[in-house]
Structures are given as structure tokens and as C-alpha cells.
Design a protein around this motif. Structure first.
Motif, PDB file in Angstrom:
ATOM      1  N   ALA A 264       0.849  -1.190   0.000  1.00 14.82           N
ATOM      2  CA  ALA A 264       0.000   0.000   0.000  1.00 14.82           C
ATOM      3  C   ALA A 264       0.883   1.238   0.000  1.00 14.82           C
ATOM      4  CB  ALA A 264      -0.909   0.004   1.223  1.00 14.82           C
ATOM      5  N   THR A 265       0.760   2.039  -1.033  1.00 20.34           N
ATOM      6  CA  THR A 265       1.578   3.253  -1.127  1.00 20.34           C
ATOM      7  C   THR A 265       0.692   4.469  -1.391  1.00 20.34           C
ATOM      8  OG1 THR A 265       1.987   2.768  -3.474  1.00 20.34           O
ATOM      9  CG2 THR A 265       3.631   2.015  -1.891  1.00 20.34           C
ATOM     10  N   TRP A 266       0.475   4.749  -2.682  1.00 18.92           N
ATOM     11  CA  TRP A 266      -0.286   5.942  -3.051  1.00 18.92           C
ATOM     12  C   TRP A 266      -1.678   5.957  -2.427  1.00 18.92           C
ATOM     13  CZ3 TRP A 266       1.967   9.991  -5.163  1.00 18.92           C
ATOM     14  CH2 TRP A 266       3.107   9.824  -5.963  1.00 18.92           C
ATOM     15  N   GLU A 267      -2.350   4.790  -2.395  1.00 18.28           N
ATOM     16  CA  GLU A 267      -3.730   4.786  -1.909  1.00 18.28           C
ATOM     17  C   GLU A 267      -3.826   5.156  -0.438  1.00 18.28           C
ATOM     18  OE1 GLU A 267      -2.498   0.360  -2.017  1.00 18.28           O
ATOM     19  OE2 GLU A 267      -2.151   2.190  -3.156  1.00 18.28           O
ATOM     20  N   VAL A 268      -2.807   4.800   0.359  1.00 20.85           N
ATOM     21  CA  VAL A 268      -2.831   5.140   1.780  1.00 20.85           C
ATOM     22  C   VAL A 268      -2.723   6.651   1.964  1.00 20.85           C
ATOM     23  CG1 VAL A 268      -1.614   4.923   3.970  1.00 20.85           C
ATOM     24  CG2 VAL A 268      -1.871   2.939   2.481  1.00 20.85           C
ATOM     25  N   VAL A 269      -1.755   7.257   1.293  1.00 18.43           N
ATOM     26  CA  VAL A 269      -1.571   8.701   1.392  1.00 18.43           C
ATOM     27  C   VAL A 269      -2.790   9.429   0.847  1.00 18.43           C
ATOM     28  CG1 VAL A 269      -0.182  10.647   0.591  1.00 18.43           C
ATOM     29  CG2 VAL A 269       0.926   8.549   1.332  1.00 18.43           C
ATOM     30  N   TRP A 270      -3.329   8.915  -0.271  1.00 19.27           N
ATOM     31  CA  TRP A 270      -4.507   9.537  -0.879  1.00 19.27           C
ATOM     32  C   TRP A 270      -5.686   9.528   0.094  1.00 19.27           C
ATOM     33  CZ3 TRP A 270      -4.779  10.539  -6.463  1.00 19.27           C
ATOM     34  CH2 TRP A 270      -5.991  11.122  -6.852  1.00 19.27           C
ATOM     35  N   ALA A 271      -5.977   8.362   0.642  1.00 16.50           N
ATOM     36  CA  ALA A 271      -7.133   8.234   1.528  1.00 16.50           C
ATOM     37  C   ALA A 271      -6.965   9.057   2.800  1.00 16.50           C
ATOM     38  CB  ALA A 271      -7.364   6.774   1.874  1.00 16.50           C
TER      39      ALA A 271
ATOM     40  N   GLY B 155       8.998   8.681  -1.426  1.00 15.72           N
ATOM     41  CA  GLY B 155       9.765   7.711  -2.191  1.00 15.72           C
ATOM     42  C   GLY B 155       8.937   6.755  -3.032  1.00 15.72           C
ATOM     43  N   PHE B 156       7.640   7.063  -3.251  1.00 17.21           N
ATOM     44  CA  PHE B 156       6.808   6.195  -4.072  1.00 17.21           C
ATOM     45  C   PHE B 156       7.261   6.260  -5.528  1.00 17.21           C
ATOM     46  CE2 PHE B 156       2.999   7.063  -1.048  1.00 17.21           C
ATOM     47  CZ  PHE B 156       3.624   6.345  -0.049  1.00 17.21           C
ATOM     48  N   ASP B 157       6.961   5.215  -6.268  1.00 15.94           N
ATOM     49  CA  ASP B 157       7.330   5.150  -7.683  1.00 15.94           C
ATOM     50  C   ASP B 157       6.389   6.045  -8.491  1.00 15.94           C
ATOM     51  OD1 ASP B 157       8.088   4.571 -10.235  1.00 15.94           O
ATOM     52  OD2 ASP B 157       7.923   2.401 -10.051  1.00 15.94           O
ATOM     53  N   ALA B 158       6.958   7.047  -9.155  1.00 16.45           N
ATOM     54  CA  ALA B 158       6.144   7.974  -9.937  1.00 16.45           C
ATOM     55  C   ALA B 158       5.411   7.263 -11.065  1.00 16.45           C
ATOM     56  CB  ALA B 158       7.020   9.087 -10.497  1.00 16.45           C
ATOM     57  N   ALA B 159       5.975   6.159 -11.562  1.00 14.73           N
ATOM     58  CA  ALA B 159       5.343   5.433 -12.666  1.00 14.73           C
ATOM     59  C   ALA B 159       3.999   4.842 -12.258  1.00 14.73           C
ATOM     60  CB  ALA B 159       6.268   4.332 -13.163  1.00 14.73           C
ATOM     61  N   ASP B 160       3.805   4.584 -10.955  1.00 20.04           N
ATOM     62  CA  ASP B 160       2.545   4.009 -10.483  1.00 20.04           C
ATOM     63  C   ASP B 160       1.436   5.048 -10.383  1.00 20.04           C
ATOM     64  OD1 ASP B 160       3.744   1.550 -10.262  1.00 20.04           O
ATOM     65  OD2 ASP B 160       4.233   1.789  -8.130  1.00 20.04           O
ATOM     66  N   LEU B 161       1.816   6.317 -10.448  1.00 24.23           N
ATOM     67  CA  LEU B 161       0.835   7.379 -10.228  1.00 24.23           C
ATOM     68  C   LEU B 161      -0.222   7.447 -11.322  1.00 24.23           C
ATOM     69  CD1 LEU B 161      -0.038   9.856  -8.564  1.00 24.23           C
ATOM     70  CD2 LEU B 161       1.521  11.217  -9.958  1.00 24.23           C
ATOM     71  N   ALA B 162       0.129   7.023 -12.534  1.00 27.65           N
ATOM     72  CA  ALA B 162      -0.797   7.145 -13.662  1.00 27.65           C
ATOM     73  C   ALA B 162      -2.127   6.458 -13.382  1.00 27.65           C
ATOM     74  CB  ALA B 162      -0.158   6.571 -14.921  1.00 27.65           C
ATOM     75  N   ARG B 163      -2.116   5.391 -12.587  1.00 30.30           N
ATOM     76  CA  ARG B 163      -3.358   4.662 -12.293  1.00 30.30           C
ATOM     77  C   ARG B 163      -4.333   5.495 -11.477  1.00 30.30           C
ATOM     78  NH1 ARG B 163      -3.303   0.249  -9.199  1.00 30.30           N
ATOM     79  NH2 ARG B 163      -1.454   0.883  -8.027  1.00 30.30           N
ATOM     80  N   TYR B 164      -3.807   6.487 -10.772  1.00 29.03           N
ATOM     81  CA  TYR B 164      -4.645   7.275  -9.865  1.00 29.03           C
ATOM     82  C   TYR B 164      -5.098   8.602 -10.464  1.00 29.03           C
ATOM     83  CZ  TYR B 164      -2.715   3.897  -6.606  1.00 29.03           C
ATOM     84  OH  TYR B 164      -2.351   2.732  -5.988  1.00 29.03           O
TER      85      TYR B 164
END
Length: 211
Positions: free
Chosen positions: A15-22, A97-106
Motif C-alpha cells: 500500500a503506497t499511493w492509496e494510503v496517502v490519498w485516503a 519515495g513512491f514510484d512515480a510510474a505508479d501514479l498514472a493509475r490514480y
């Protein structure tokens, strides 16, 4: 800070982006951002009465053009608001330090967030036609927000029936695992757009009665 405190547990769950997002959007979308958007819109709406703009537009049969212009301006402001919100979350994730490449999904979340902010703006624009003072508009908005907040805490699904609670639905704050879900994005977008349509019709009706 919360992610840092429980980083090992979150990483174990991937869990990375979704945790920070929520976590970033939960209280913001439930209370603070809707009230800030409402205050911005209510201030403009009260100015319309102070300058007797509606009466002048009606006298020149331009009230329809004015409504369209206000709706388009509100959409522009909503888009900028959504981009700022997503930009802040993106910056936070990159700093962690999250992977910027994963951001496109969000990134598709920008669409329902924009529509949710737009719906709140149109709600207050309609109230601004019915009510004349900034205080009356904000008191009404605050009561709607608190009532909707209580309903959404009791049953998160009820956020869809509260226009001031649409941001929580749009951000998927209650369902972090659904943030990147195309189905969730589409559902939230349709609900928010439906509210925009309903409130725009109410705004037009209110303008006709005032004219």
C-alpha cells in the motif's frame, strides 16, 4: 507522518499511493474543502446581489447567458481545485519515495474530484439566488455539511445523496483499494455529474423566479 510511523506494515500490504490519498483526503473532503469551496462561491454570489447583477441581466434578457458563464467559470475553478489537490498528494507521495510510474493509475480521479467540486459550487450558486446574504448561505451550507457528515459516518454509501459529501465519494476516501478502480471512478463521476445537472436546473428555475 502516519505513513512513516507504520511504513513497514503498509509496505507489507503493498500500500503506497492509496494510503496517502485516503488519509490526505478523508477529513479534507468531508469538511474543510467543501466549506472552503462554498465560502468562495458564496462570496461571489452575495456580490451579485450587492451589485443587482441579476436584475440588470434580466432587464437585458441576458440572465441565461450569465448562468452559462457562471457554470463554465465554476467548472474552471473546480478543475484548478482538483489539480491542486492531486498535485499536493503527488508531491507528498514522491517525497515519501513512491514510484512515480505508479501514479498514472490514480490520475483519473481528477475527473470525479472536479465534478464533485463543481456540484458544490452549483449548489451554493443556487442558494445564492434564493438567499441574499453571505451569512445565510454559509449557515445553510454548514447545516447541510454537518448533516451529510453524520449520515456518511453512519453509512458511507449515503455520501452519494449529499451534494456537500460528494468529494468524499469522488476521492474514494472510504475505500482506498478502489481509488484506481475504473468502475469506482466512473460511478463517482456519474453521480457527481447527475448532481450538477439537478442543481443547474434548480439554479435556472431560481433565476427565472427572481427575474
Amino acid at each position: 507522518m502516519q505513513y512513516r510511523d507504520y511504513q513497514d506494515a503498509f509496505e507489507a500490504q503493498e500500500a503506497t499511493w492509496e494510503v496517502v490519498w485516503a488519509q490526505s483526503t478523508l477529513m479534507l473532503s468531508m469538511l474543510f474543502l467543501p466549506l472552503a469551496v462554498a465560502a468562495f462561491t458564496a462570496q461571489a454570489a452575495s456580490g451579485e446581489h450587492a451589485g443587482r447583477n441579476w436584475q440588470r441581466m434580466a432587464a437585458n434578457r441576458l440572465e441565461g447567458v450569465m448562468v452559462v458563464g457562471k457554470l463554465l467559470h465554476a467548472l474552471q475553478a473546480a478543475l484548478f481545485t482538483a489539480l491542486i489537490l492531486v498535485g499536493e498528494i503527488t508531491a507528498t507521495g514522491l517525497l515519501l519515495g513512491f514510484d512515480a510510474a505508479d501514479l498514472a493509475r490514480y490520475l483519473p480521479r481528477v475527473v470525479p474530484v472536479t465534478l464533485a467540486v463543481w456540484a458544490i459550487e452549483v449548489l451554493v450558486m443556487w442558494l445564492g439566488v434564493v438567499l441574499e446574504s453571505f451569512a445565510a448561505m454559509m449557515t445553510t451550507v454548514f447545516l447541510i455539511t454537518v448533516t451529510g457528515l453524520a449520515l456518511s459516518l453512519a453509512a458511507p454509501a449515503l455520501a452519494a445523496i449529499d451534494p456537500m459529501g460528494l468529494l468524499t465519494l469522488a476521492c474514494s476516501s472510504y475505500s482506498p483499494r478502489d481509488i484506481a478502480s475504473p468502475g469506482s471512478v466512473l460511478t463517482a463521476s456519474v453521480v457527481c455529474l447527475a448532481w450538477v445537472g439537478i442543481l443547474a436546473l434548480a439554479l435556472c428555475a431560481g433565476v427565472r423566479r427572481r427575474s
